[in-house]
Write an enzyme that holds these catalytic residues in place. Structure first.
Site, PDB file in Angstrom:
ATOM      1  N   ARG A 243       0.943  -1.293  -0.002  1.00  0.00           N
ATOM      2  CA  ARG A 243       0.126  -0.025  -0.121  1.00  0.00           C
ATOM      3  C   ARG A 243       0.800   1.015  -0.166  1.00  0.00           C
ATOM      4  O   ARG A 243       1.997   1.440   0.646  1.00  0.00           O
ATOM      5  CB  ARG A 243      -1.082  -0.016   1.185  1.00  0.00           C
ATOM      6  CG  ARG A 243      -2.320  -1.168   1.156  1.00  0.00           C
ATOM      7  CD  ARG A 243      -3.106  -0.525  -0.118  1.00  0.00           C
ATOM      8  NE  ARG A 243      -4.207  -1.350   0.003  1.00  0.00           N
ATOM      9  CZ  ARG A 243      -4.253  -2.591  -0.968  1.00  0.00           C
ATOM     10  NH1 ARG A 243      -3.235  -2.661  -2.028  1.00  0.00           N
ATOM     11  NH2 ARG A 243      -5.319  -3.015  -1.002  1.00  0.00           N
ATOM     12  N   GLU A 272      -2.286   8.009  -4.137  1.00  0.00           N
ATOM     13  CA  GLU A 272      -2.639   7.561  -5.425  1.00  0.00           C
ATOM     14  C   GLU A 272      -4.184   8.325  -5.836  1.00  0.00           C
ATOM     15  O   GLU A 272      -5.002   8.119  -4.951  1.00  0.00           O
ATOM     16  CB  GLU A 272      -2.784   6.002  -5.129  1.00  0.00           C
ATOM     17  CG  GLU A 272      -2.957   5.190  -6.535  1.00  0.00           C
ATOM     18  CD  GLU A 272      -2.916   3.714  -5.952  1.00  0.00           C
ATOM     19  OE1 GLU A 272      -3.875   2.796  -6.333  1.00  0.00           O
ATOM     20  OE2 GLU A 272      -1.817   3.271  -5.381  1.00  0.00           O
ATOM     21  N   HIS A 290      -0.703   0.521 -10.277  1.00  0.00           N
ATOM     22  CA  HIS A 290      -1.475  -0.262  -9.214  1.00  0.00           C
ATOM     23  C   HIS A 290      -1.924  -1.701 -10.047  1.00  0.00           C
ATOM     24  O   HIS A 290      -3.472  -1.768 -10.233  1.00  0.00           O
ATOM     25  CB  HIS A 290      -2.575   0.539  -8.739  1.00  0.00           C
ATOM     26  CG  HIS A 290      -2.955  -0.378  -7.178  1.00  0.00           C
ATOM     27  ND1 HIS A 290      -3.399   0.398  -6.263  1.00  0.00           N
ATOM     28  CD2 HIS A 290      -3.074  -1.580  -7.017  1.00  0.00           C
ATOM     29  CE1 HIS A 290      -3.605  -0.492  -5.434  1.00  0.00           C
ATOM     30  NE2 HIS A 290      -3.350  -1.569  -5.602  1.00  0.00           N
ATOM     31  N   GLY A 292      -0.741  -4.878  -9.870  1.00  0.00           N
ATOM     32  CA  GLY A 292      -0.385  -6.060  -9.059  1.00  0.00           C
ATOM     33  C   GLY A 292      -1.442  -7.122  -9.461  1.00  0.00           C
ATOM     34  O   GLY A 292      -0.763  -8.276  -9.353  1.00  0.00           O
TER      35      GLY A 292
END
Length: 330
Positions: A243, A272, A290, A292
């Site tokens: 995070r 973000e 982002h 992942g």
């Protein structure tokens, strides 16, 4: 009669199909503002909100809410005040387990990408600068024989360790930074004798690559700050697929700019989607949006779990993946 599901952003298949087959669905044409989300939650018009990480459910919103549950399309739930949701008997569900391998793959991609300067090399070719092989063109660093420090040794941390070992890296870990706890060989399983347990201060100083795999909590907010960065090797690389706020991003920019550490690979950001000033200008970084969990199969499985959680909550059943099952035990 309340609508069963308010879906803030459409889920990939099969999520929306499952929701439509199970009950009534409202999908706004545009993303709801924070005020609009709060109004929807207190309106009495909806049973369950199917939410994204960008949807913030703070104490004020939850105290006024009349909804039964929140099904978060994510593993993390740091966008939801879980304590407040529990006090208001609002169940929260998430989507654990399905993105472990995809995120571990991405952590290794970032390790390799920074070490071998892949983004710089790609831009070099695309800009027409490549005129042929040269002995010292874009020299990077080996990862074989280097120490990968893993902060947090849960599912994703262990999956990353497994990959790193196959690349010939030495693996060290701290199971619960910034604190610590004993870890017996029986708990380590396949990693017994292969991964070294270090305290957080030891891990910071020993790692050639430091990969973060911790949840965002009060204890892990800015886990990596200016002090931590100053204690890392000047040749070290920081990788964050956890995070964004786990890292003090402005301190990281300063460290990267001044040679305190050698590089960073990031998939998540503190504010973000905004980046800290100067981060995007640094050549010693690999910056991803982002992604992942961004494989077709993983996102479909996440959608399936998210919809299953929402459907159970709409039926007043404990969902398959509850974050706060005590919410309905009160």
């Amino acid at each position: 009669m309340p609508t069963d599901f308010l879906v803030t952003t459409a889920l990939p298949d099969p999520g929306m199909t499952m929701l439509h087959e199970a009950g009534s669905v409202v999908l706004p044409r545009a993303r709801l503002s924070s005020d609009e989300l709060a109004e929807a939650c207190r309106s009495g018009e909806f049973r369950v909100v199917v939410a994204q990480l960008g949807d913030i459910f703070d104490e004020s919103l939850l105290n006024a809410a009349t909804i039964t549950g929140i099904s978060n399309y994510a593993v993390g739930v740091n966008n939801i005040d879980i304590a407040s949701a529990t006090r208001q008997s609002i169940m929260v569900g998430n989507t654990p387990g399905v993105l472990t391998d995809a995120t571990a793959d991405l952590a290794m991609l970032l390790i390799l990408g920074v070490a071998r300067r892949c983004v710089e090399a790609d831009q070099f070719v695309r800009s027409g600068k490549f005129t042929g092989w040269q002995p010292e063109l874009l020299l990077g660093h080996d990862i074989t024989g280097k120490t990968l420090g893993i902060a947090g040794f849960g599912r994703i941390g262990r999956a990353t360790a497994r990959r790193a070992l196959s690349f010939g890296m030495h693996v060290a870990f701290c199971p619960r930074p910034p604190g610590d706890r004993a870890v017996a060989d029986g708990e380590l399983g396949e990693f017994a004798g292969k991964a070294t347990h270090l305290s957080w201060p030891e891990l910071i100083e020993a790692s050639d690559f430091l990969s973060l795999h911790v949840p965002l909590t009060d204890e892990t907010h800015h886990l990596v700050n200016g002090d931590v960065l100053s204690r890392m090797k000047t040749s070290a690389v920081l990788v964050n697929t956890a995070r964004g706020p786990v890292v003090d991003e402005q301190a990281l920019v300063s460290a990267l700019s001044n040679g305190v550490i050698a590089g960073a690979g990031l998939d998540v950001y503190e504010a973000e989607p905004e980046l800290a000033r100067g981060l995007a200008d640094l050549p010693n970084t690999v910056l991803l949006p982002h992604v992942g969990s961004a494989t077709i199969a993983v996102r479909a499985n996440m959608a399936r779990l998210c919809a299953a959680n929402a459907i159970a909550m709409a039926r007043a059943e404990v969902p398959p993946h509850p974050v706060n099952p005590e919410a309905w035990n009160r």
